[in-house]
Design a protein around this motif. Structure first.
Motif, short mmCIF file in Angstrom:
data_model
loop_
_atom_site.label_atom_id
_atom_site.label_comp_id
_atom_site.label_asym_id
_atom_site.label_seq_id
_atom_site.Cartn_x
_atom_site.Cartn_y
_atom_site.Cartn_z
N GLY A 260 -3.71 2.18 1.40
CA GLY A 260 -2.61 2.36 0.46
C GLY A 260 -2.45 1.15 -0.43
O GLY A 260 -2.56 0.01 0.02
N SER B 89 -3.85 -4.94 -4.43
CA SER B 89 -4.20 -4.45 -3.10
C SER B 89 -5.65 -3.97 -3.05
O SER B 89 -6.21 -3.48 -4.05
CB SER B 89 -3.29 -3.27 -2.72
OG SER B 89 -1.93 -3.64 -2.74
N PHE C 236 0.90 -7.37 -1.35
CA PHE C 236 1.95 -6.56 -0.77
C PHE C 236 3.22 -6.59 -1.60
O PHE C 236 3.84 -5.57 -1.86
CB PHE C 236 2.25 -7.03 0.67
CG PHE C 236 3.31 -6.21 1.36
CD1 PHE C 236 3.24 -4.82 1.37
CD2 PHE C 236 4.37 -6.83 2.00
CE1 PHE C 236 4.21 -4.06 2.00
CE2 PHE C 236 5.35 -6.07 2.64
CZ PHE C 236 5.27 -4.69 2.64
N GLY D 81 -1.74 0.68 13.02
CA GLY D 81 -2.17 0.61 11.64
C GLY D 81 -1.30 -0.21 10.72
O GLY D 81 -1.57 -0.29 9.52
N TRP D 82 -0.26 -0.82 11.24
CA TRP D 82 0.64 -1.65 10.45
C TRP D 82 0.69 -3.05 11.04
O TRP D 82 0.49 -3.23 12.25
CB TRP D 82 2.05 -1.08 10.44
CG TRP D 82 2.19 0.23 9.74
CD1 TRP D 82 1.89 1.47 10.26
CD2 TRP D 82 2.66 0.46 8.41
NE1 TRP D 82 2.14 2.45 9.33
CE2 TRP D 82 2.62 1.86 8.19
CE3 TRP D 82 3.11 -0.37 7.40
CZ2 TRP D 82 3.01 2.44 6.99
CZ3 TRP D 82 3.51 0.20 6.20
CH2 TRP D 82 3.46 1.59 6.00
N CYS E 17 -2.96 -5.09 3.27
CA CYS E 17 -2.16 -5.75 2.24
C CYS E 17 -1.52 -7.02 2.78
O CYS E 17 -0.75 -7.68 2.08
CB CYS E 17 -1.05 -4.82 1.73
SG CYS E 17 -1.64 -3.35 0.89
N ARG F 107 7.44 -4.29 8.56
CA ARG F 107 6.05 -3.84 8.62
C ARG F 107 5.39 -3.93 7.25
O ARG F 107 6.04 -3.85 6.22
CB ARG F 107 5.97 -2.39 9.11
CG ARG F 107 6.59 -2.14 10.46
CD ARG F 107 6.17 -0.78 11.02
NE ARG F 107 6.39 0.29 10.07
CZ ARG F 107 5.93 1.54 10.24
NH1 ARG F 107 5.21 1.82 11.31
NH2 ARG F 107 6.18 2.48 9.35
N HIS G 216 -6.01 5.38 8.78
CA HIS G 216 -4.77 5.03 8.09
C HIS G 216 -4.92 4.89 6.57
O HIS G 216 -3.91 4.78 5.87
CB HIS G 216 -4.21 3.73 8.66
CG HIS G 216 -3.83 3.82 10.10
ND1 HIS G 216 -2.67 4.44 10.52
CD2 HIS G 216 -4.45 3.39 11.22
CE1 HIS G 216 -2.58 4.38 11.83
NE2 HIS G 216 -3.65 3.76 12.28
N PRO H 174 1.33 -2.75 5.35
CA PRO H 174 0.01 -2.17 5.56
C PRO H 174 -0.99 -3.27 5.95
O PRO H 174 -0.97 -4.37 5.39
CB PRO H 174 -0.33 -1.56 4.19
CG PRO H 174 0.99 -1.36 3.53
CD PRO H 174 1.86 -2.48 4.00
N THR H 175 -1.84 -2.97 6.88
CA THR H 175 -2.74 -3.97 7.44
C THR H 175 -3.54 -4.71 6.37
O THR H 175 -3.63 -5.94 6.37
CB THR H 175 -3.71 -3.32 8.43
OG1 THR H 175 -2.96 -2.79 9.53
CG2 THR H 175 -4.72 -4.33 8.97
#
Length: 251
Positions: free
Chosen positions: A163, A169, A195, A109-110, A137, A132, A160, A134-135
């Motif tokens: 976020g 985002s 991000f 998920g990252w 972002c 890492r 996930h 968030p995917t």
């Protein structure tokens, strides 16, 4: 050192000792080598066994490396197979754009940065290898996920979430799907300060020998320098590098 950290340190030391002997090692030998009580050694090994990092032969009592440890080691090996062909391309991409070039993939998920050719500019974007994001972002994350079916994208969101790292985002499912459609149409993805405020990233997907998305390559830089004109030029270069690497890297 806290008790929890000490236990982790001792468990990793035991894992190293087990891995050092392909023929296996007895509990008493491991305890002696680690300087631990037999009872403590057995407790730590049992915890590692429950997670699959070690295993014990019932008849001989010898401890060996488990499947999980092999899988973790294989992940490092896969990363290395990607780095060798990718690094020359990343350096050329860095030199052509004067911005930071990155290689990354999705893991649990990252988006994880595997490699990087850092910009020589004084003010530059840096997400060091191992970092890492968030995917959804990440430009690299969105480039990879855009190749997935919508149902698989929904599963990733369900597991996930979405976020918000910045006010730019993506936080709504419908916006994610609209963004994926746009990426598929134009052939590249973009992180527009989604991000980190003040940073933009342009990314394209790298396909493995079987045609599946295995990684992504990107260029990231300060928003002040990443003007629409430069974004268009970087997108062209990034897509070219992604095509050159496709089929040459595998995970």
């Amino acid at each position: 050192m806290s008790n929890a950290v000490q236990s982790v340190d001792r468990a990793l030391r035991l894992l190293e000792l087990v891995a050092a002997d392909p023929d296996g090692r007895r509990l008493s030998d491991l305890a002696r080598a680690a300087g631990l009580a037999v009872s403590t050694t057995h407790r730590l090994l049992t915890s590692l066994e429950q997670r699959g990092f070690v295993q014990v032969e019932g008849e001989t009592g010898l401890w060996h490396v488990g499947q999980t440890a092999h899988r973790v080691g294989a992940a490092w090996g896969r990363a290395r197979t990607m780095l060798a062909p990718a690094m020359p391309h990343l350096r050329r991409l860095r030199d052509a754009t004067r911005e930071t070039a990155n290689l990354g993939l999705i893991e649990d998920g990252w988006v994880v940065t595997l490699a990087q050719a850092e910009s020589r500019e004084i003010m530059r974007a840096i997400s060091p290898p191992g970092g890492r994001a968030p995917t959804f972002c990440s430009g690299m994350g969105k480039a990879i996920v855009a190749t997935w079916p919508d149902a698989q994208i929904d599963q990733l969101i369900d597991r996930h979430g979405l976020g918000a790292a910045t006010r730019n985002s993506l936080t709504r499912r419908e916006d994610v799907h609209a963004e994926m459609a746009k990426i598929r149409d134009q052939g590249f993805a973009m992180d527009d300060e989604e991000f980190v405020p003040g940073l933009r990233c342009v990314a394209a997907v790298i396909e493995g020998p079987g045609g599946d998305a295995v990684a992504a390559v990107s260029v990231s830089g300060l928003s002040l320098r990443m003007t629409p004109e430069k974004v268009a030029r970087c997108a062209e270069l990034v897509q070219r590098v992604a095509v050159d690497l496709s089929g040459r890297v595998a995970v």
